[in-house]
Scaffold this motif. Structure first.
Motif, PDB file in Angstrom:
ATOM      1  N   TYR A  71     -34.236 -41.515 -38.580  1.00 38.35           N
ATOM      2  CA  TYR A  71     -33.969 -42.246 -37.332  1.00 38.35           C
ATOM      3  C   TYR A  71     -33.789 -41.299 -36.159  1.00 38.35           C
ATOM      4  CZ  TYR A  71     -31.365 -44.807 -33.809  1.00 38.35           C
ATOM      5  OH  TYR A  71     -30.939 -45.338 -32.621  1.00 38.35           O
ATOM      6  N   THR A 122     -36.973 -39.291 -35.223  1.00 34.42           N
ATOM      7  CA  THR A 122     -37.957 -40.176 -34.594  1.00 34.42           C
ATOM      8  C   THR A 122     -37.540 -40.506 -33.170  1.00 34.42           C
ATOM      9  OG1 THR A 122     -38.475 -41.141 -36.759  1.00 34.42           O
ATOM     10  CG2 THR A 122     -39.169 -42.368 -34.816  1.00 34.42           C
ATOM     11  N   TYR A 123     -36.256 -40.770 -32.981  1.00 36.05           N
ATOM     12  CA  TYR A 123     -35.731 -41.009 -31.632  1.00 36.05           C
ATOM     13  C   TYR A 123     -35.979 -39.804 -30.732  1.00 36.05           C
ATOM     14  CZ  TYR A 123     -32.387 -42.706 -28.118  1.00 36.05           C
ATOM     15  OH  TYR A 123     -31.786 -43.146 -26.964  1.00 36.05           O
ATOM     16  N   ILE A 155     -39.684 -39.620 -29.484  1.00 34.60           N
ATOM     17  CA  ILE A 155     -40.135 -40.591 -28.481  1.00 34.60           C
ATOM     18  C   ILE A 155     -39.268 -40.582 -27.227  1.00 34.60           C
ATOM     19  CG2 ILE A 155     -41.074 -42.089 -30.278  1.00 34.60           C
ATOM     20  CD1 ILE A 155     -38.633 -43.884 -29.978  1.00 34.60           C
ATOM     21  N   GLY A 199     -43.054 -44.567 -41.803  1.00 31.94           N
ATOM     22  CA  GLY A 199     -42.477 -45.374 -40.725  1.00 31.94           C
ATOM     23  C   GLY A 199     -42.266 -44.564 -39.460  1.00 31.94           C
ATOM     24  N   SER A 200     -41.798 -43.331 -39.603  1.00 27.35           N
ATOM     25  CA  SER A 200     -41.601 -42.477 -38.438  1.00 27.35           C
ATOM     26  C   SER A 200     -42.918 -42.175 -37.742  1.00 27.35           C
ATOM     27  CB  SER A 200     -40.911 -41.174 -38.870  1.00 27.35           C
ATOM     28  OG  SER A 200     -40.754 -40.296 -37.777  1.00 27.35           O
ATOM     29  N   VAL A 248     -44.148 -45.257 -35.811  1.00 27.54           N
ATOM     30  CA  VAL A 248     -43.382 -45.504 -34.586  1.00 27.54           C
ATOM     31  C   VAL A 248     -43.789 -44.535 -33.485  1.00 27.54           C
ATOM     32  CG1 VAL A 248     -41.073 -45.417 -33.568  1.00 27.54           C
ATOM     33  CG2 VAL A 248     -41.411 -46.547 -35.760  1.00 27.54           C
ATOM     34  N   MET A 304     -47.348 -45.229 -32.234  1.00 33.49           N
ATOM     35  CA  MET A 304     -47.404 -46.468 -31.453  1.00 33.49           C
ATOM     36  C   MET A 304     -46.829 -46.271 -30.058  1.00 33.49           C
ATOM     37  SD  MET A 304     -48.973 -48.842 -33.091  1.00 33.49           S
ATOM     38  CE  MET A 304     -48.481 -50.254 -32.119  1.00 33.49           C
ATOM     39  N   PHE A 305     -45.780 -45.491 -29.927  1.00 34.50           N
ATOM     40  CA  PHE A 305     -45.216 -45.232 -28.607  1.00 34.50           C
ATOM     41  C   PHE A 305     -46.212 -44.464 -27.737  1.00 34.50           C
ATOM     42  CE2 PHE A 305     -41.154 -46.760 -29.938  1.00 34.50           C
ATOM     43  CZ  PHE A 305     -40.430 -46.976 -28.767  1.00 34.50           C
ATOM     44  N   LEU A 333     -51.895 -50.578 -35.286  1.00 27.93           N
ATOM     45  CA  LEU A 333     -50.761 -50.795 -36.184  1.00 27.93           C
ATOM     46  C   LEU A 333     -51.228 -51.254 -37.558  1.00 27.93           C
ATOM     47  CD1 LEU A 333     -47.718 -50.988 -36.688  1.00 27.93           C
ATOM     48  CD2 LEU A 333     -47.778 -53.296 -35.713  1.00 27.93           C
ATOM     49  N   SER A 390     -50.707 -48.996 -40.909  1.00 27.51           N
ATOM     50  CA  SER A 390     -49.938 -49.593 -42.007  1.00 27.51           C
ATOM     51  C   SER A 390     -50.759 -49.634 -43.283  1.00 27.51           C
ATOM     52  CB  SER A 390     -49.488 -51.002 -41.610  1.00 27.51           C
ATOM     53  OG  SER A 390     -48.693 -50.979 -40.447  1.00 27.51           O
TER      54      SER A 390
END
Length: 274
Positions: A158, A161-162, A165, A210-211, A214, A217-218, A240, A244
């Motif tokens: 988390y 990844t934060y 972005i 998942g990271s 994300v 996508m950003f 996406l 996936s």
């Protein structure tokens, strides 16, 4: 009453320790004592009554229970301590400024510290687990990771990844954008090495996928939504779906490697066993 409950809990732990019985009960007693310690600090302290410097409560709580965390060697208690450290840092960053850092870089420093703390915690968890397993049966151990390691892995995923972005939509800080992306890619490389090449773990690889989804996508949103307007949403949806699907295919391939090597949840590639 709270102090009495704390004394009784520790007394029971001491009695059971002398008799060398009920290890799980002893660990739970130290966990309960750690929770009571926080309640006691909140009860007689002035932090919750005044609302000032709440981080001091969680920091003091984490410091006081360090001996019990070391003695118990109990995953739930380790997670409690790590949660206190994260909470204390988040609250500290909310009220304190870094005099030696520009205002524009405080965000990346704060998130970077949290990402580093949880990344170090994840590596310590993994090192402890590897040390607990015998060298002969380490790669064939049925359950490679304790459930607490997955929680720490989720926290690490988390925050990194934060961090990746954080400056996506800020064109003024290109240098910091490149630094954060470099740190994130280094983390991705570590996850691939540790949980795919060294020993496969599907849940940790799912965190990695998942990271990546994300972050991509950003960045895709920044590129396509500015130029194609409504058509950009269609491109993002297709992107996406494609990422996936690719993640599912890769995870199924990793799971098939496990089954082919007759190892339920962990495999070391290139290893020879006698």
């Amino acid at each position: 009453l709270v102090e009495g409950a704390l004394v009784i809990t520790i007394a029971l732990y001491v009695v059971l320790s002398f008799r060398q019985k009920f290890q799980l009960v002893r660990q739970l007693l130290l966990l309960i004592a750690s929770v009571i310690t926080g309640s006691l600090l909140a009860l007689f302290g002035q932090v919750y009554q005044t609302g000032a410097d709440t981080w001091q409560l969680f920091f003091g709580w984490a410091v006081l229970i360090i001996p019990w965390v070391i003695i118990a060697r109990f995953p739930a208690l380790w997670l409690l301590w790590l949660g206190l450290v994260n909470t204390g840092l988040i609250l500290y960053f909310g009220v304190m400024d870094f005099a030696f850092v520009s205002y524009f870089y405080e965000g990346v420093l704060q998130i970077g510290v949290l990402a580093a703390v949880n990344f170090v915690a994840l590596n310590l968890w993994l090192a402890f687990i590897d040390r607990q397993l015998p060298s002969v049966t380490r790669s064939r151990f049925k359950s490679e990771l304790n459930w607490s390691a997955y929680v720490v892995g989720l926290l690490s995923s988390y925050f990194i990844t934060y961090l990746a972005i954080l400056y996506v939509f800020d064109d003024a800080n290109i240098v910091m954008m490149l630094i954060t992306l470099l740190l994130w890619m280094s983390w991705c490389g570590f996850m691939v090495w540790r949980f795919y090449w060294y020993r496969i773990n599907l849940l940790m690889l799912t965190y990695l996928c998942g990271s990546i989804i994300v972050v991509v996508m950003f960045w895709a949103g920044k590129l396509f939504l500015d130029n194609f307007d409504m058509g950009g949403f269609l491109i993002l949806a297709l992107l996406l779906i494609g990422m996936s699907s690719a993640a599912v295919v890769w995870l199924r391939h990793a799971a098939r490697l496990n089954s082919e090597n007759n190892i339920p949840s962990a495999v070391v590639k290139g290893g020879n066993y006698e």
